[in-house]
Write an enzyme that holds these catalytic residues in place. Structure first.
Site, mmCIF file in Angstrom:
data_model
loop_
_atom_site.group_PDB
_atom_site.id
_atom_site.type_symbol
_atom_site.label_atom_id
_atom_site.label_comp_id
_atom_site.label_asym_id
_atom_site.label_seq_id
_atom_site.Cartn_x
_atom_site.Cartn_y
_atom_site.Cartn_z
ATOM 1 N N HIS A 67 -5.822 -3.962 -1.091
ATOM 2 C CA HIS A 67 -5.715 -2.840 -2.032
ATOM 3 C C HIS A 67 -5.910 -3.265 -3.482
ATOM 4 O O HIS A 67 -5.465 -2.560 -4.385
ATOM 5 C CB HIS A 67 -4.360 -2.150 -1.864
ATOM 6 C CG HIS A 67 -4.260 -1.360 -0.600
ATOM 7 N ND1 HIS A 67 -4.717 -0.071 -0.485
ATOM 8 C CD2 HIS A 67 -3.796 -1.696 0.631
ATOM 9 C CE1 HIS A 67 -4.516 0.373 0.751
ATOM 10 N NE2 HIS A 67 -3.954 -0.602 1.447
ATOM 11 N N SER B 59 0.784 -1.230 0.000
ATOM 12 C CA SER B 59 0.000 0.000 0.000
ATOM 13 C C SER B 59 0.818 1.283 0.000
ATOM 14 O O SER B 59 0.324 2.321 -0.412
ATOM 15 C CB SER B 59 -0.944 0.011 1.203
ATOM 16 O OG SER B 59 -0.216 -0.001 2.412
ATOM 17 N N LYS C 237 -12.035 -0.344 1.852
ATOM 18 C CA LYS C 237 -11.429 0.231 0.653
ATOM 19 C C LYS C 237 -12.435 0.159 -0.499
ATOM 20 O O LYS C 237 -13.374 0.941 -0.504
ATOM 21 C CB LYS C 237 -10.097 -0.452 0.394
ATOM 22 C CG LYS C 237 -9.160 -0.171 1.591
ATOM 23 C CD LYS C 237 -7.807 -0.754 1.527
ATOM 24 C CE LYS C 237 -6.934 -0.232 2.649
ATOM 25 N NZ LYS C 237 -7.385 -0.542 4.017
#
Lengths: 83, 421
Positions: B234, B206, B265
């Protein structure tokens, strides 16, 4: 020369590239306080030690090793386990 | 009565307590001094940003100014999806605001079962377990899977939740150089052949946004008899034909034992999960302390997550737009002369590498003043000596917004001396 002294000498040789402050090495030299190594330097150095002696030093073991003398003892012990 | 009680708890302005010379809080003196020095230099605290209003997945009001958001993890822009919001409102009306309890006892509601089924469908796997956050998912899975005398092998750049999962457990911990297949293979080869081993990897790392060579790493892990857990926090939603992650993109379905992910996310809410095809996977619920000894997610949260996950299965247009945005931003910044964390747009994260904290703060502040919010990252979140501005793209960023972002980067780069004027 004893095996332990030979191990100390080899450890000292491997510390040299990471010894940016030119600290004089003794059994009591501390990695964190005297050499002031950060986490990534520790990893690179540990990898060099592992490759030299064909051993594995886990992070659990690393947490217990504060001085050069303690590392030499640990390497000696791990070499015996390996053999 | 209420006002009187509140008044009793207010501290008079002149009675602020003086700190003793030395106590348990003294160890934080260096941190306090560093933060104060930053504030004294006249900049906004990069870690105290308050969103006064959020207008859309890509726009907010910060310090009274309309600001483009380029520092959220809202990759697929699901936070304002009308179906997602409606599901949350319905759940609030039907099940109330919270669960009060653990999943093991009174904390499992209809929508917890619903979101776990949505995850099984999304990943095409038999097992799914939802945790209260992604952090808890890693903490729980790693500490529960690897026991005494067994090994966890992790990438040196692993997320804090992975390191903390190792600390929470009793296994032996071995780390290898970031993304080095050779280093992983070498360390696995030195472990006892018959010991249990768990290799923990991330699809997208990330901080810089680089991706893992999972194909080679999974092959090395299997060669040495290790199980593999991949954190795809991610990558969910936009890597692979079905948006399952980097492991799907690299053709590793059926070869990864556990996939960990998050709802905070691409899913656009909060929570964490693990999916697996292992026939004994359900046993994790009976042994995992960060699953058992914590409150379950509120019904409105799991209802929004279920709806969002199901919509992500078919969000092909959004995926294409997100990748297009990533390529445009990455290419534009490279053309201007910025140094980026990856040579190519590997993921939806574009990291602008800077020389030091002063330069990073100056750039960050200038961008914020002009109406652009990005993340400033520094050690210990990044490796020693690494300072960067992290841009996270969203499928909802328009072409005009990306143009505006590039213009702001050029102006800020020239104003701060990062780019030649």
């Amino acid at each position: 020369m004893s095996d332990r002294q030979a191990t100390f000498d080899k450890v000292a040789e491997l510390i040299a590239p990471f010894n940016k402050k030119g600290v004089t090495l003794t059994e009591a030299t501390s990695f964190q306080h005297d050499l002031e190594w950060d986490s990534l330097t520790v990893m690179d150095f540990v990898a060099a030690i592992e490759d030299e002696f064909d051993i594995l030093i886990t992070m659990n073991m690393q947490a217990e090793i504060e001085t050069v003398g303690q590392l030499v003892d640990a390497v000696e012990k791990l070499k015996q386990t390996r053999d | 009565m209420t006002e009187a009680v509140q008044a009793d708890h207010r501290r008079p302005a002149d009675s602020a307590p003086a700190a003793p010379d030395r106590d348990l809080m003294s160890k934080f003196d260096a941190l306090i001094a560093e933060r104060q020095a930053l504030l004294d230099s006249g900049v906004t605290d990069p870690f105290s940003i308050v969103m006064d209003a959020v207008k859309s997945p890509t726009e907010a009001v910060i310090r009274g100014k309309d600001t483009i958001l380029l520092g959220t993890y809202n990759y697929m822009g699901m936070t304002f999806d009308p179906d997602v919001i409606r599901a949350g409102k319905d759940a609030l009306d039907q099940f109330g605001s919270g669960t009060n309890g653990s999943r093991m006892l009174n904390g499992t509601f209809r929508d917890h079962m619903g979101v776990e089924q949505a995850l099984r469908d999304f990943y095409g796997m038999a097992g799914a377990i939802v945790f209260s956050t992604g952090y808890m998912a890693n903490l729980g899975m790693i500490s529960t899977l690897a026991g005494k005398g067994e090994y966890v092998i992790l990438d040196a750049d692993s997320h804090a939740s992975i390191y903390d999962g190792c600390k929470q457990g009793v296994a032996e911990i071995v780390r290898f150089r970031h993304n080095s297949v050779e280093d992983l293979d070498k360390r696995l080869g030195r472990l006892p052949a018959d010991a249990g081993k768990l290799v923990v990897l991330e699809g997208v790392y990330s901080m810089v946004g680089d991706i893992a060579p999972l194909k080679e790493m999974v092959a090395a892990s299997k060669k040495h008899g290790a199980m593999v857990l991949v954190d795809e926090a991610h990558s969910m939603g936009f890597f692979g034909a079905n948006g399952r992650g980097v492991y799907e993109e690299q053709g590793l379905e059926g070869q990864v034992d556990f996939v960990v992910g998050t709802f905070s996310k691409s899913v656009g809410t909060v929570g964490g999960f693990c999916v697996s095809d292992h026939p004994k996977f359900e046993a994790i619920r009976l042994a995992c302390r960060p699953y058992i000894f914590t409150a379950s997610l509120p019904p409105s949260v799991v209802a929004t997550a279920e709806t969002s996950v199901r919509k992500l299965m078919h969000a092909h247009g959004k995926r294409e737009q997100l990748w297009k945005n990533a390529r445009r931003l990455h290419g534009g910044l490279v053309q201007m002369g910025f140094r980026l964390g990856t040579e190519t747009p590997d993921s939806a994260i574009v990291a602008v590498m800077l020389e030091d904290q002063e330069q990073a703060v100056a750039m960050w502040q200038t961008l914020l003043d002009r109406g652009l919010y990005v993340n400033m990252a520094r050690p210990p979140a990044t490796p020693m000596g690494t300072y960067l501005l992290r841009c996270s793209l969203c499928a909802e960023h328009s072409d005009a917004q990306i143009d505006a972002v590039l213009a702001m980067f050029r102006a800020a780069g020239e104003a701060t001396g990062v780019l030649p004027g």
